[in-house]
Motif scaffolding. Structure first.
Motif, mmCIF file in Angstrom:
data_model
loop_
_atom_site.group_PDB
_atom_site.id
_atom_site.type_symbol
_atom_site.label_atom_id
_atom_site.label_comp_id
_atom_site.label_asym_id
_atom_site.label_seq_id
_atom_site.Cartn_x
_atom_site.Cartn_y
_atom_site.Cartn_z
ATOM 1 N N UNK A 148 0.815 -1.207 0.000
ATOM 2 C CA UNK A 148 0.000 0.000 0.000
ATOM 3 C C UNK A 148 0.850 1.259 0.000
ATOM 4 N N UNK A 149 2.107 1.174 0.442
ATOM 5 C CA UNK A 149 2.957 2.351 0.559
ATOM 6 C C UNK A 149 3.596 2.752 -0.764
ATOM 7 N N UNK A 150 3.396 1.964 -1.801
ATOM 8 C CA UNK A 150 3.919 2.320 -3.116
ATOM 9 C C UNK A 150 3.354 3.634 -3.620
ATOM 10 N N UNK A 151 2.079 3.881 -3.336
ATOM 11 C CA UNK A 151 1.468 5.151 -3.733
ATOM 12 C C UNK A 151 2.129 6.338 -3.049
ATOM 13 N N UNK A 152 2.523 6.143 -1.808
ATOM 14 C CA UNK A 152 3.208 7.211 -1.080
ATOM 15 C C UNK A 152 4.582 7.477 -1.681
ATOM 16 N N UNK A 153 5.272 6.429 -2.084
ATOM 17 C CA UNK A 153 6.578 6.592 -2.735
ATOM 18 C C UNK A 153 6.420 7.405 -4.017
ATOM 19 N N UNK A 154 5.396 7.090 -4.792
ATOM 20 C CA UNK A 154 5.137 7.835 -6.026
ATOM 21 C C UNK A 154 4.786 9.284 -5.709
ATOM 22 N N UNK A 155 3.988 9.497 -4.668
ATOM 23 C CA UNK A 155 3.605 10.861 -4.279
ATOM 24 C C UNK A 155 4.828 11.675 -3.867
ATOM 25 N N UNK A 156 5.710 11.081 -3.084
ATOM 26 C CA UNK A 156 6.915 11.790 -2.652
ATOM 27 C C UNK A 156 7.809 12.108 -3.850
ATOM 28 N N UNK A 157 7.916 11.176 -4.782
ATOM 29 C CA UNK A 157 8.713 11.433 -5.994
ATOM 30 C C UNK A 157 8.096 12.573 -6.806
ATOM 31 N N UNK A 158 6.778 12.596 -6.902
ATOM 32 C CA UNK A 158 6.110 13.666 -7.664
ATOM 33 C C UNK A 158 6.310 15.024 -6.992
ATOM 34 N N UNK A 159 6.230 15.059 -5.680
ATOM 35 C CA UNK A 159 6.442 16.320 -4.959
ATOM 36 C C UNK A 159 7.894 16.775 -5.141
ATOM 37 N N UNK A 160 8.834 15.852 -5.026
ATOM 38 C CA UNK A 160 10.243 16.193 -5.241
ATOM 39 C C UNK A 160 10.507 16.698 -6.649
ATOM 40 N N UNK A 161 9.866 16.090 -7.620
ATOM 41 C CA UNK A 161 10.023 16.532 -9.002
ATOM 42 C C UNK A 161 9.408 17.909 -9.198
ATOM 43 N N UNK A 162 8.261 18.154 -8.572
ATOM 44 C CA UNK A 162 7.648 19.483 -8.639
ATOM 45 C C UNK A 162 8.563 20.554 -8.065
ATOM 46 N N UNK A 163 9.234 20.230 -6.969
ATOM 47 C CA UNK A 163 10.182 21.170 -6.369
ATOM 48 C C UNK A 163 11.368 21.396 -7.306
ATOM 49 N N UNK A 164 11.828 20.348 -7.978
ATOM 50 C CA UNK A 164 12.934 20.511 -8.929
ATOM 51 C C UNK A 164 12.524 21.419 -10.093
ATOM 52 N N UNK A 165 11.289 21.267 -10.570
ATOM 53 C CA UNK A 165 10.798 22.132 -11.650
ATOM 54 C C UNK A 165 10.700 23.575 -11.162
ATOM 55 N N UNK A 166 10.259 23.754 -9.928
ATOM 56 C CA UNK A 166 10.173 25.100 -9.343
ATOM 57 C C UNK A 166 11.575 25.717 -9.264
ATOM 58 N N UNK A 167 12.550 24.927 -8.846
ATOM 59 C CA UNK A 167 13.930 25.415 -8.760
ATOM 60 C C UNK A 167 14.488 25.739 -10.146
ATOM 61 N N UNK A 168 14.134 24.911 -11.143
ATOM 62 C CA UNK A 168 14.545 25.199 -12.516
ATOM 63 C C UNK A 168 14.032 26.556 -12.956
ATOM 64 N N UNK A 169 12.777 26.847 -12.618
ATOM 65 C CA UNK A 169 12.205 28.142 -12.970
ATOM 66 C C UNK A 169 13.002 29.282 -12.337
ATOM 67 N N UNK A 170 13.348 29.121 -11.060
ATOM 68 C CA UNK A 170 14.129 30.158 -10.371
ATOM 69 C C UNK A 170 15.499 30.370 -11.002
ATOM 70 N N UNK A 171 16.157 29.271 -11.368
ATOM 71 C CA UNK A 171 17.473 29.394 -11.996
ATOM 72 C C UNK A 171 17.366 30.021 -13.382
ATOM 73 N N UNK A 172 16.313 29.682 -14.105
ATOM 74 C CA UNK A 172 16.104 30.256 -15.446
ATOM 75 C C UNK A 172 15.815 31.753 -15.337
ATOM 76 N N UNK A 173 14.961 32.119 -14.373
ATOM 77 C CA UNK A 173 14.612 33.525 -14.195
ATOM 78 C C UNK A 173 15.824 34.350 -13.752
ATOM 79 N N UNK A 174 16.721 33.736 -12.983
ATOM 80 C CA UNK A 174 17.924 34.445 -12.541
ATOM 81 C C UNK A 174 18.815 34.821 -13.711
ATOM 82 N N UNK A 175 18.694 34.074 -14.805
ATOM 83 C CA UNK A 175 19.472 34.384 -16.001
ATOM 84 C C UNK A 175 18.877 35.516 -16.819
ATOM 85 N N UNK A 176 17.690 35.970 -16.416
ATOM 86 C CA UNK A 176 17.046 37.054 -17.135
ATOM 87 C C UNK A 176 16.530 36.667 -18.503
ATOM 88 N N UNK A 177 16.274 35.402 -18.699
ATOM 89 C CA UNK A 177 15.818 34.922 -20.008
ATOM 90 C C UNK A 177 14.315 34.871 -20.032
#
Length: 121
Positions: free
Chosen positions: A92-121
């Motif tokens: 049953x905990x497999x869904x939680x593993x997937x959820x945590x991976x999705x949240x971590x990936x969302x944070x990585x995408x958010x960080x990508x946005x910040x790094x891209x914006x810092x470049x002024x592009x």
């Protein structure tokens, strides 16, 4: 980065995370629908990664270019690894593993946005 694609990635991350939590609450192991959801999310991430990599290697200059590329790689690798862990021993905990991976990936995408914006592009 493409703003609309980022929004789609955020929504997909939230949907996959919510679906993972829902299946955990329902006491069900990950199944084929989880693979489909992760695959669709991964497709969005791959499109974003290819576009960003082409732009970075095509001449866009970022202040922290190596950090951006590392986050780009992480954003693409986390979901398949999380899915592998979740389905290796289906509980049953497999869904939680997937959820945590999705949240971590969302944070990585958010960080990508910040790094891209810092470049002024």
């Amino acid at each position: 980065m493409i703003g609309a694609l980022e929004v789609v990635a955020y929504v997909a991350a939230a949907a996959v995370a919510l679906y993972g939590v829902l299946t955990t609450v329902r006491n069900r192991p990950p199944d084929r629908t989880h693979r489909i959801a992760v695959g669709a999310f991964e497709g969005i991430l791959l499109i974003q990664a290819v576009i960003a990599a082409v732009r970075v290697f095509g001449g866009v200059s970022l202040p922290e270019q190596s950090t951006f590329l590392i986050y780009l790689l992480v954003s693409v690798c986390v979901m398949p690894i999380g899915l592998q862990f979740a389905t290796a021993e289906p509980t049953r905990w497999g869904g939680t593993v997937i959820a945590v991976a999705a949240i971590g990936t969302g944070v990585a995408v958010w960080r990508l946005h910040g790094l891209w914006a810092a470049g002024g592009v």
